[in-house]
Design a protein around this motif. Sequence first.
Motif, short mmCIF file in Angstrom:
data_model
loop_
_atom_site.label_atom_id
_atom_site.label_comp_id
_atom_site.label_asym_id
_atom_site.label_seq_id
_atom_site.Cartn_x
_atom_site.Cartn_y
_atom_site.Cartn_z
N HIS A 188 97.18 -33.71 7.01
CA HIS A 188 96.31 -32.98 7.78
C HIS A 188 96.22 -33.77 9.33
N GLN A 189 96.42 -33.23 10.20
CA GLN A 189 96.21 -33.81 11.59
C GLN A 189 94.96 -33.69 12.33
N PRO A 190 94.36 -34.60 13.19
CA PRO A 190 93.05 -34.54 13.65
C PRO A 190 93.48 -33.72 14.98
N LYS A 191 92.51 -32.97 15.58
CA LYS A 191 92.66 -32.17 16.70
C LYS A 191 92.23 -33.22 17.80
N ASP A 192 92.96 -33.33 18.96
CA ASP A 192 92.79 -34.04 20.21
C ASP A 192 91.85 -33.06 20.96
N LYS A 193 90.44 -33.56 21.03
CA LYS A 193 89.55 -32.82 21.74
C LYS A 193 89.03 -33.20 23.07
N TRP A 194 89.81 -34.24 23.38
CA TRP A 194 89.40 -35.12 24.69
C TRP A 194 89.52 -33.99 25.81
N ASP A 195 88.37 -34.00 26.59
CA ASP A 195 88.28 -33.16 27.59
C ASP A 195 87.76 -33.89 28.75
N GLU A 196 88.24 -34.42 29.74
CA GLU A 196 87.64 -35.28 30.88
C GLU A 196 86.70 -34.46 31.68
N SER A 197 86.91 -33.03 31.59
CA SER A 197 86.23 -32.21 32.74
C SER A 197 84.59 -32.10 32.05
N LYS A 198 84.51 -32.69 30.55
CA LYS A 198 83.15 -32.34 30.01
C LYS A 198 82.41 -33.93 30.42
N VAL A 199 83.03 -34.83 31.25
CA VAL A 199 82.40 -36.16 31.62
C VAL A 199 81.80 -36.02 33.02
N HIS A 200 80.31 -36.47 33.13
CA HIS A 200 80.01 -36.16 34.37
C HIS A 200 79.35 -37.61 34.78
N TYR A 201 79.71 -38.33 35.93
CA TYR A 201 79.47 -39.60 36.30
C TYR A 201 78.18 -39.62 36.97
N ASN A 202 77.12 -40.17 36.82
CA ASN A 202 75.82 -40.51 37.36
C ASN A 202 75.02 -39.21 38.02
N TRP B 82 79.80 -29.62 23.60
CA TRP B 82 79.08 -30.67 24.13
C TRP B 82 79.51 -30.97 25.75
N GLU B 83 78.62 -31.70 26.50
CA GLU B 83 78.80 -32.44 28.01
C GLU B 83 78.14 -33.39 27.96
N ILE B 84 78.74 -34.48 28.73
CA ILE B 84 78.23 -35.76 28.66
C ILE B 84 78.01 -36.43 30.01
N VAL B 85 76.81 -36.88 30.29
CA VAL B 85 76.78 -37.30 31.54
C VAL B 85 76.59 -39.03 31.31
N VAL B 86 77.36 -39.83 32.15
CA VAL B 86 77.27 -41.19 32.17
C VAL B 86 76.78 -41.76 33.22
N PHE B 87 75.77 -42.70 33.05
CA PHE B 87 75.28 -43.53 34.16
C PHE B 87 75.95 -45.04 33.93
N ALA B 109 69.02 -51.72 30.79
CA ALA B 109 70.38 -51.49 30.37
C ALA B 109 71.51 -51.45 31.38
N PRO B 110 72.68 -51.87 31.18
CA PRO B 110 73.58 -51.74 32.42
C PRO B 110 74.04 -50.25 32.46
N MET B 111 73.81 -49.35 31.37
CA MET B 111 74.63 -48.07 31.30
C MET B 111 73.84 -47.29 30.54
N ALA B 112 74.10 -46.08 30.46
CA ALA B 112 73.38 -45.06 29.77
C ALA B 112 74.38 -43.75 29.59
N ILE B 113 74.16 -43.01 28.35
CA ILE B 113 74.81 -41.83 28.14
C ILE B 113 73.93 -40.87 27.59
N VAL B 114 73.98 -39.85 28.22
CA VAL B 114 73.28 -38.44 27.84
C VAL B 114 74.18 -37.55 27.40
N VAL B 115 73.93 -37.33 25.79
CA VAL B 115 74.64 -36.35 25.32
C VAL B 115 73.86 -34.93 25.61
N CYS B 116 74.46 -33.94 25.86
CA CYS B 116 74.02 -32.72 26.11
C CYS B 116 74.81 -31.43 25.60
N GLY B 117 74.01 -30.64 25.18
CA GLY B 117 74.48 -29.43 24.58
C GLY B 117 74.78 -27.95 25.44
#
Lengths: 204, 204
Positions: A188-202, B82-87, B109-117
């Motif tokens: 059984h293999q894990p799915k690769d769900k990594w999706d950089e477009s779901k990361v939002h910086y600052n 999921w959508e993730i906001v990173v500070f 704190a030097p950083m924070a993660i906000v987990v959103c749906g």
Amino acid sequence: MKKTIGMLGMALLSGVLFSCNGGTNTTEPMKTGYTDMEALEAIFSRKSVRQFVADRPVEQEKIELMLRAGMAAPSAMDRRPWEIVVFSDRESMDQLAESLPYAKILTQAPMAIVVCGDREKSEHNWYIDCSAVTQNILLAAEALGLGAVWTGVYPGQERVDLVSAALGLPEHIIPLNVIPIGYPDGEHQPKDKWDESKVHYNKW
Amino acid sequence: MKKTIGMLGMALLSGVLFSCNGGTNTTEPMKTGYTDMEALEAIFSRKSVRQFVADRPVEQEKIELMLRAGMAAPSAMDRRPWEIVVFSDRESMDQLAESLPYAKILTQAPMAIVVCGDREKSEHNWYIDCSAVTQNILLAAEALGLGAVWTGVYPGQERVDLVSAALGLPEHIIPLNVIPIGYPDGEHQPKDKWDESKVHYNKW
């Protein structure tokens, strides 16, 4: 990657998992001996397993480790609103499967864990806390060489009613899920769900 | 217990975490190099950390590992809501702290993660899936020698409104929590929450 628990670990399991430091509420976790799977490896290799080796039960020591892992979850205001029902033998599993026609996989699995929440203890957060409990259980299963799958119950009212009736739950105890567990049959293999477009910086 | 990431791991991080096998959806997880903390050890030693070493930022490589760990969570019907906001820098953190007077810890704190749906993707399960995401992030933080604390936002409407406004979230994106993260300052011990009376075998 070895998936066996060291003999030391198995011996320790018959004792305590924690060495308490005096009368305080804090503890020192044991450092080694249960599994040699890394934490991140377990997180990245966890997958939903729905095929199990027939007639291979899960050792009681591993069951207890999964339960202890579950109860190590964080909880809002430290209310710990979880209750866990464990089905650990063929006869009980078959009875459960008969009561839950939607959960056919139960006829194939050697055991199952039902994570429940006490809504009187934490009305607005039990399902969040119990989801963290469940994730810990799934990761512990992976680390112990087991396979598992999260089959959702709450918030579907029909399923909640069915599982509550099958287990005879009090009204304030709500089943979040049913987790069949066993030794994986096949690869059984894990799915690769990594999706950089779901990361939002600052900002969003 | 070493808490450093091996040099091999750091080098690998600049590449990919997974080696894809052809064009399929499945992957082979990397086996070693990121941390030597065992999976069960991380689960049992995870604790809420609210004091962080001042002026010690979290490395970008570790941030990405936590995000990847989060997105390795299971999700109902594989909807991945999921959508993730990173500070991740002092200036952004200070702005966030100013917008969220209830979250004073953000100033330390030097950083924070906000987990959103995304409730349009999974109206009835986003908060369950995102709780599993959060638990993976907390365990990855622990395994990487970091400290973190889950501060709840959803389902408290006032907090949801405040965080949504501060982050400029679209209406269909709901913040589940805010997770301050950093290098722990001082010693922090996990609680022993094991309670055998909460385990029920083969019936309630």
